[in-house]
Scaffold this active site. Structure first.
Site, short mmCIF file in Angstrom:
data_model
loop_
_atom_site.label_atom_id
_atom_site.label_comp_id
_atom_site.label_asym_id
_atom_site.label_seq_id
_atom_site.Cartn_x
_atom_site.Cartn_y
_atom_site.Cartn_z
N ILE A 61 0.91 -1.15 0.00
CA ILE A 61 0.00 0.00 0.00
C ILE A 61 0.94 1.20 0.00
O ILE A 61 1.88 1.26 0.81
CB ILE A 61 -0.97 0.00 1.21
CG1 ILE A 61 -1.74 1.33 1.31
CG2 ILE A 61 -0.29 -0.29 2.53
CD1 ILE A 61 -2.87 1.32 2.38
N SER A 62 0.74 2.14 -0.94
CA SER A 62 1.69 3.25 -1.10
C SER A 62 1.69 4.18 0.11
O SER A 62 0.72 4.27 0.86
CB SER A 62 1.35 4.05 -2.36
OG SER A 62 1.36 3.23 -3.49
N GLN A 63 2.81 4.90 0.22
CA GLN A 63 2.98 5.93 1.26
C GLN A 63 1.90 7.02 1.06
O GLN A 63 1.68 7.44 -0.08
CB GLN A 63 4.38 6.49 1.03
CG GLN A 63 4.79 7.68 1.79
CD GLN A 63 6.03 8.32 1.17
OE1 GLN A 63 6.55 7.87 0.15
NE2 GLN A 63 6.49 9.37 1.78
#
Ligand code: SAM
Length: 222
Positions: A61-63
């Protein structure tokens, strides 16, 4: 006991607004979407750190900051129809769905697509359609799109995606063959067959695997 709504507000203030994202719609959407509902069980306490987290199938899950930055680059607005390639946890699609009219999101791992779908249903986010498949070919039946956001990095901007942009539509995609560092590109369709390109600097993403991306075993350097 964790105060997650408070942690979310703080994350938006410290990691998103103070780092230069001022679009009201994006800030409000990020205050609204519970990121803890998109991380794997056991990672909830880390949901509001500004970092990517592992999810199933070896993906991430992206930053939060990069999610906000890419959405700002894509210049998404109320009324837009947006395609996301790389659903992952579903978090970025959920954030965009709070701003635009309709989000289409494609994920190559069927299990991730299914989990994201269940999360959207649970949260009552009805303007997101999820599909499992190769997103480098786009979603022709739903095209043209006002914006396309690709959350995995390819060798270049897939032609199919460029062709599915509306005129004035924006495609945001990380590109490059270095596994450690890629460039974040914004391709804008300026006419029927004309495009302009801007480079927004270095980023690091998992590979975009598919017909117009990298082969199954990843980037050449991996
Ligand atoms: N947007 C996601 C989120 O908010 O959790 C983060 C996505 S993760 C950084 C990138 C995702 O792209 C991975 O889940 C990966 O499986 C997916 N992916 C890679 N190549 C793809 C392709 N050709 N089509 C669809 N999804 C792809």
């Amino acid at each position: 006991m964790l105060d997650l709504p408070r942690a979310r507000d703080r994350m938006v203030k410290v990691h998103i607004r103070r780092r230069g994202i001022h679009d009201r719609e994006i800030l409000q959407a990020m205050r609204e979407v519970p990121r803890e509902a998109f991380v794997d069980p056991g990672f909830e306490e880390f949901a509001y750190e500004d970092a990517p987290l592992p999810i199933a199938d070896g993906q991430t899950i992206s930053q939060p900051y990069i999610v906000a930055f890419m959405i700002e680059m894509a210049d998404v607005k109320p009324g837009d129809h947006v395609l996301e390639v790389g659903t992952g946890s579903g978090y970025a699609a959920a954030v965009m769905s709070r701003i635009v009219e309709q989000v289409y999101t494609i994920e190559r791992h069927p299990g991730l697509a299914e989990t994201a779908k269940r999360r959207f249903e649970k949260l009552g986010y009805e303007n997101i359609e999820v599909r499992a498949g190769d997103g480098t070919k786009g979603w022709p039946e739903a095209a043209p799109f006002d914006a396309i956001v690709v959350t995995a990095s390819g060798p270049g901007a897939p032609l199919a995606l460029q062709e599915q942009l509306d005129v004035a539509g924006r495609l945001v995609i990380p590109v490059g063959d270095d596994p450690e560092l890629q460039r974040l590109l914004k391709v804008t369709r300026t006419g029927a067959a004309t495009y302009s390109e801007e480079d927004f600097g270095g980023v690091r993403f998992v590979p975009l695997i598919g017909e117009q991306g990298w082969p199954e075993n990843g980037r050449p350097a991996e």
